[in-house]
Design a protein around this motif. Structure first.
Motif, PDB file in Angstrom:
ATOM      1  N   SER A  97      34.178  25.508  -6.067  1.00 31.17           N
ATOM      2  CA  SER A  97      35.482  25.343  -6.718  1.00 31.17           C
ATOM      3  C   SER A  97      36.067  23.958  -6.480  1.00 31.17           C
ATOM      4  O   SER A  97      36.945  23.521  -7.237  1.00 31.17           O
ATOM      5  CB  SER A  97      36.454  26.414  -6.226  1.00 31.17           C
ATOM      6  N   ALA A 114      41.721  25.920  -8.490  1.00 28.97           N
ATOM      7  CA  ALA A 114      42.695  26.774  -7.799  1.00 28.97           C
ATOM      8  C   ALA A 114      42.235  28.229  -7.784  1.00 28.97           C
ATOM      9  O   ALA A 114      42.329  28.915  -6.750  1.00 28.97           O
ATOM     10  CB  ALA A 114      44.056  26.651  -8.478  1.00 28.97           C
ATOM     11  N   LEU A 153      37.658  19.790  -9.125  1.00 27.54           N
ATOM     12  CA  LEU A 153      38.797  19.021  -8.635  1.00 27.54           C
ATOM     13  C   LEU A 153      38.376  17.598  -8.282  1.00 27.54           C
ATOM     14  O   LEU A 153      39.075  16.631  -8.598  1.00 27.54           O
ATOM     15  CB  LEU A 153      39.417  19.720  -7.415  1.00 27.54           C
ATOM     16  N   SER A 167      41.601  21.650 -12.883  1.00 24.14           N
ATOM     17  CA  SER A 167      42.454  21.926 -11.723  1.00 24.14           C
ATOM     18  C   SER A 167      42.714  23.422 -11.593  1.00 24.14           C
ATOM     19  O   SER A 167      42.714  23.973 -10.485  1.00 24.14           O
ATOM     20  CB  SER A 167      43.779  21.176 -11.847  1.00 24.14           C
TER      21      SER A 167
END
Length: 152
Positions: free
Chosen positions: A37, A12, A41, A8
């Motif tokens: 990115s 971010a 996630l 996570s």
């Protein structure tokens, strides 16, 4: 738990870098960075990261990998030994049968080369081969017989 947190955080940070890249008016690169990115996630949200973390820290899973490695090593060794011996037992028997069949074939094809089957083995043509002498004319007599057979 820690693997999910790390993924996570990576997502971010990646989205932050994508925003900075878009601010510099490099929109294509920013979209590509955002896509990269979002992958960690998505892996966290589907539960794959948790499964991988459970597998990575499980002694049973590592023992299973060791057993699979041992099985692979056995397969590789038996294949190497089989290649050295010349194949499986069934293949070696088939090769022995074909070798026996080939041993009969030269005697059967000798008359077609111009040699008579009634000539004794210790005749004039066989004498130079047995002594290991120069036998220059004898070497060419076989070739001449083959050429005569084909009409050349």
């Amino acid at each position: 738990m820690i693997a999910e947190t790390v993924c996570s955080a990576v997502a971010a940070v990646g989205l932050g870098i994508a925003v900075v890249t878009a601010y510099r008016k490099r929109y294509l690169a920013a979209a590509r960075i955002a896509a990269y990115s979002l992958v960690p996630l998505g892996l966290v949200m589907t539960g794959i990261v948790e499964w991988l973390a459970d597998t990575a820290f499980s002694p049973t899973a590592w023992a299973g990998f060791a057993v699979l490695g041992g099985a692979w090593a056995l397969f590789a060794t038996t294949r190497a030994v089989e290649r050295r011996r010349g194949g499986t037992r069934k293949e070696r028997r088939a090769a022995a049968r074909s070798a026996r069949a080939e041993a009969v074939a030269p005697a059967a094809s000798a008359p077609s080369l111009g040699q008579s089957g009634s000539r004794p083995a210790s005749g004039p043509a066989a004498a130079p081969r047995a002594t290991g002498g120069s036998g220059g004319s004898d070497d060419f007599s076989d070739i001449e017989a083959i050429l005569k057979k084909h009409g050349i």
